[in-house]
Design a protein around this motif. Structure first.
Motif, mmCIF file in Angstrom:
data_model
loop_
_atom_site.group_PDB
_atom_site.id
_atom_site.type_symbol
_atom_site.label_atom_id
_atom_site.label_comp_id
_atom_site.label_asym_id
_atom_site.label_seq_id
_atom_site.Cartn_x
_atom_site.Cartn_y
_atom_site.Cartn_z
ATOM 1 N N THR A 93 1.139 -2.494 7.161
ATOM 2 C CA THR A 93 0.322 -1.411 7.699
ATOM 3 C C THR A 93 -0.693 -0.921 6.677
ATOM 4 O O THR A 93 -0.537 -1.146 5.467
ATOM 5 C CB THR A 93 1.204 -0.212 8.118
ATOM 6 O OG1 THR A 93 1.806 0.348 6.939
ATOM 7 C CG2 THR A 93 2.284 -0.640 9.110
ATOM 8 N N ARG A 94 -1.700 -0.236 7.160
ATOM 9 C CA ARG A 94 -2.704 0.359 6.269
ATOM 10 C C ARG A 94 -2.044 1.358 5.319
ATOM 11 O O ARG A 94 -2.419 1.450 4.156
ATOM 12 C CB ARG A 94 -3.793 1.051 7.074
ATOM 13 C CG ARG A 94 -4.722 0.084 7.762
ATOM 14 C CD ARG A 94 -5.771 0.821 8.589
ATOM 15 N NE ARG A 94 -6.655 -0.146 9.217
ATOM 16 C CZ ARG A 94 -7.957 -0.188 9.016
ATOM 17 N NH1 ARG A 94 -8.540 0.695 8.232
ATOM 18 N NH2 ARG A 94 -8.697 -1.098 9.602
ATOM 19 N N GLU A 95 -1.069 2.083 5.823
ATOM 20 C CA GLU A 95 -0.374 3.072 4.997
ATOM 21 C C GLU A 95 0.342 2.410 3.825
ATOM 22 O O GLU A 95 0.363 2.938 2.718
ATOM 23 C CB GLU A 95 0.615 3.891 5.843
ATOM 24 C CG GLU A 95 -0.038 4.816 6.857
ATOM 25 C CD GLU A 95 -0.550 4.093 8.105
ATOM 26 O OE1 GLU A 95 -0.076 2.953 8.398
ATOM 27 O OE2 GLU A 95 -1.440 4.646 8.770
ATOM 28 N N GLU A 96 0.940 1.239 4.060
ATOM 29 C CA GLU A 96 1.608 0.518 2.974
ATOM 30 C C GLU A 96 0.615 0.036 1.932
ATOM 31 O O GLU A 96 0.880 0.087 0.732
ATOM 32 C CB GLU A 96 2.416 -0.656 3.546
ATOM 33 C CG GLU A 96 3.620 -0.211 4.358
ATOM 34 C CD GLU A 96 4.250 -1.329 5.163
ATOM 35 O OE1 GLU A 96 5.490 -1.318 5.280
ATOM 36 O OE2 GLU A 96 3.517 -2.202 5.674
ATOM 37 N N ALA A 142 -0.498 3.050 -0.037
ATOM 38 C CA ALA A 142 0.559 3.446 -0.976
ATOM 39 C C ALA A 142 0.530 2.556 -2.215
ATOM 40 O O ALA A 142 0.706 3.035 -3.341
ATOM 41 C CB ALA A 142 1.928 3.378 -0.294
#
Length: 170
Positions: free
Chosen positions: A119-122, A125
């Protein structure tokens, strides 16, 4: 439930010590490559060795000699796979994955991310953990063969340099 017998505790102490010494000896003989985390097979061997050691320690139905043989077999099979991978490109392609480019020049590569289930969030991060606050500062983000996310910081001057050797582009 809390205590079975002194003999059981003694067995864990003796068998545990001997199995641990055997495992360390096998790993020292087999070399550094055995416990690397370069690909999925390496992870499987590491987990299997831990599971085998735990089984030898806690299961009275598994003799120490059987456990040591099982650990040696796992290390031997890992050796065979890595030996064949180094000598046969076809075999290497069969058993190892390639790194995947998931961000280039600050742009997310959604198709690659979707195929790798990232995901973009990963990704963000991973950028933050590397001290990057703006995706535009990044030349590339790569999902490595061991599942880690690596990044190459870049500047406008470095945009034309070939820094992504052996990375599959979507």
């Amino acid at each position: 439930m809390f205590f079975d017998s002194w003999a059981g505790l003694g067995r864990v102490l003796v068998v545990g010590t001997l199995a641990y010494v055997a495992l360390v000896t096998i790993l020292r003989i087999s070399g550094k490559r055995t416990l690397t985390k370069l690909n999925a097979f390496d992870l499987v061997v590491t987990v299997a060795l831990g599971s085998t050691l735990a089984t030898v320690l806690l299961s009275k139905s598994v003799a120490l000699a059987e456990g040591i043989l099982a650990m040696a077999l796992l290390v031997f099979l890992q050796f065979v796979i890595t030996w064949l991978s180094v000598r046969s490109p076809g075999f290497q392609n069969m058993v190892k994955s390639e790194p995947t480019l998931i961000m280039h020049q600050g742009r997310f590569l959604d198709g690659a991310m979707r195929s790798q289930r990232i995901t973009r969030e990963e990704v963000m991060a991973a950028l933050r953990s590397n001290g990057v606050s703006d995706a535009a500062q990044v030349a590339a983000v790569i999902l490595e063969t061991d599942g880690t996310i690596a990044l190459i910081k870049g500047t406008d001057d470095e945009a034309d340099k070939p820094t992504l050797e052996n990375v599959r582009k979507p």
